[in-house]
Design an enzyme around this catalytic site. Structure first.
Site, PDB file in Angstrom:
ATOM      1  CG  MET A   1      -1.914  -1.034   1.118  1.00 19.86           C
ATOM      2  SD  MET A   1      -2.601  -0.917   3.087  1.00 19.86           S
ATOM      3  CE  MET A   1      -4.128  -0.216   2.736  1.00 19.86           C
ATOM      4  CG  HIS A   2       0.889   3.165   2.503  1.00 21.78           C
ATOM      5  ND1 HIS A   2      -0.555   4.132   2.744  1.00 21.78           N
ATOM      6  CD2 HIS A   2       0.746   2.462   3.221  1.00 21.78           C
ATOM      7  CE1 HIS A   2      -1.050   3.235   3.647  1.00 21.78           C
ATOM      8  NE2 HIS A   2      -0.140   2.440   4.361  1.00 21.78           N
TER       9      HIS A   2
ATOM     10  CG  ASP B   1       0.037  -4.804   1.844  1.00 16.71           C
ATOM     11  OD1 ASP B   1      -0.675  -4.185   2.402  1.00 16.71           O
ATOM     12  OD2 ASP B   1       1.543  -4.874   1.670  1.00 16.71           O
TER      13      ASP B   1
END
Length: 498
Positions: free
Chosen positions: A76-77, A235
């Site tokens: 992520m991110h 995830d």
């Protein structure tokens, strides 16, 4: 057959999963992590694509191309910056990159801390995508001026597979740009940060179709053209689907590169302190609370590298088993990449505390594992303090394969720790989401009905739990006692690099 593809931090992994939930084939391919400066982490998105092509082709061949749906998940991110021709402008900034502290302060000032929590469910943190955009604007304006699209890691792969700019609500939650109640991009935050909406992809629910496999790519991979691609999930949300955390009372504990405590919630309930993340789930309309320690399995991997990679993980676990509970008065703070939950401090640093001449390699190795477990206990305690019901923990990730680590969690958490029969992480959950997209299941909950638990359960040992509760109190006292010194060391290290 269903395929789940995970764009992880260390590599790509693909699974072929049957409608009954059995894993038929698996493939993995590593790629490098770039650390151009202390606290900076980057990767080349083209490395993700080449690895994805390889693992998808491998599992497609194993099932003779008979695939009904593909689900995507990934770290992520991260921020993938693309120009008007979909070319990558610079290496992607990752979830554990810590360079954006100044931009986080700017976001908080522009939007307001309370408004951020109310809209996006989280404070401005260095790992999130929004501060990365501001950093690029301020530090690399020549790159910023070329941006036409910004994607999360898995969604860059979707673009290559299907030619679509799309994401899902769970992954979009980690950008700091999503209105979590509306599950759509926040005009208020985008306007405050002066970021254009047209850069961002369309937002779907996890099991919704968000693209179909292009004919040219399908031919390259050995798959049929037009295979539907699920929106998927970040995830952690995908991993939660993969172990059945899709109803109240359930939580998962994941020890991968990072460590994650994840609990299902039916409604949006942000933590007023901002120490726990509130995100959309990959289950349509649902949410979750999540505590994250940035270096969980990453701490054990660091320790292995320090010792020399000839030390296999199984050997390290065996070493740790040779030391007593509590490592004879030794504690490890696992803040090797700063820390997120509960400290929200990019300057936090790792440390061994309590070293004596008596301590040997087995004590230090066990202390690393125990320190990671204490950090997860911090996350769990915050959830319990908020009134979140947790009556069952399911261990997932690489750490779940270690009997010792499961028992440590049971003893430190003070509750039984279960494990699913299939322990394949986010890619498995992505495949189940693809099963809904393809019409094999009516809902995510129905897809999760194929998940089964192993009969062996780690039950808390009363004596160990009592001793660990005393160590945990000392562990929790160490960060506030040393935070100022950590910040000074962080500044000195940055100055030396410059």
């Amino acid at each position: 057959m269903l395929i789940g593809l995970d764009i992880g931090t260390s590599g790509a992994r693909a699974l072929a999963v049957s409608e009954s939930g059995d894993v038929i084939a698996a493939a993995a391919q590593d790629y490098p992590l770039l650390t151009p400066r202390p606290g900076w982490t980057e990767q080349n998105p083209e490395d993700w694509w080449q690895a994805s092509r390889k693992v998808l082709a491998e599992v497609a061949k194993a099932v003779n191309g008979k695939v009904a749906g593909i689900g995507l998940t990934g770290q992520m991110h991260g921020a993938v910056f693309l120009d008007a021709n979909d070319r990558v402008i610079r290496p992607a900034l990752l979830w554990n990159d810590q360079r954006t502290a100044a931009q986080c302060a700017e976001i908080t000032e522009r939007v307001g801390r309370e408004r951020l929590l109310a809209i996006a469910g989280n404070p401005a943190l260095t790992g999130f995508q929004a501060p990365k955009l501001l950093w690029l604007r301020e530090v690399e304006p020549e790159h910023y001026r070329r941006i036409a699209h910004v994607l999360l890691p898995k969604d860059f792969i979707r673009l290559r597979l299907a030619g679509e700019y799309a994401t899902d609500a769970s992954d979009a939650s980690g950008t700091l740009l999503l209105d979590l109640r509306r599950r759509s991009w926040s005009a208020e935050i985008l306007d405050a940060l002066e970021l254009p909406r047209e850069w961002l992809p369309a937002v779907y629910e996890g099991p919704e179709e968000a693209g179909r496999l292009r004919a040219d790519v399908a031919a390259d991979l050995g798959l049929p053209a037009g295979v539907p691609i699920a929106a998927g999930g970040g995830d952690n949300a995908a991993a939660a689907v993969g172990c059945g955390i899709v109803e109240e009372g359930l939580a998962s504990s994941s020890i991968g590169t990072s460590g994650v405590l994840f609990a299902y919630t039916p409604q949006f309930t942000p933590d007023p302190s901002g120490r726990l993340h509130a995100f959309c789930h990959a289950v349509p309309g649902a949410y979750h609370l999540m505590g994250v320690t940035l270096s969980a399995g990453g701490s054990l991997n660091w320790w292995r590298q320090v010792l020399g990679e000839q030390h296999e993980y199984d050997a390290l676990i065996e070493l740790a088993e040779g030391a007593p509970v509590g490592s004879e008065g030794l504690l490890f703070l696992p803040y090797l990449s700063g820390e997120r939950t509960p400290h929200l401090d990019p300057s936090a640093r790792g440390a061994f505390f309590g070293l004596t001449a008596r301590h040997r390699l087995n004590h230090l190795t066990r202390a690393v594992m125990e320190g990671v477990t204490y950090s997860l206990a911090d996350c769990l305690q915050l959830m319990l303090d908020l009134g979140v019901e947790v009556n069952q923990v399911r261990a997932i990730g690489g750490g779940a394969r270690s009997r010792l680590w499961r028992q440590m969690q049971a003893d430190v958490f003070g509750m039984p720790v279960h494990r699913t029969t299939v322990d394949e992480g986010p890619a498995y959950g992505a495949a189940l989401l693809a099963g809904v997209t393809a019409g094999h299941f009516k809902s995510v909950n129905e897809a999760c009905s194929v998940i089964q638990l192993r009969p062996d359960v780690a039950e808390p040992n009363k004596d160990n739990a009592e001793l660990y509760s005393r160590y945990l109190k000392v562990y929790r006292d160490l960060y506030p006692a040393t935070a100022a010194a950590m910040a000074q060391l962080s500044d000195l290290g940055s100055a030396a690099d410059r």
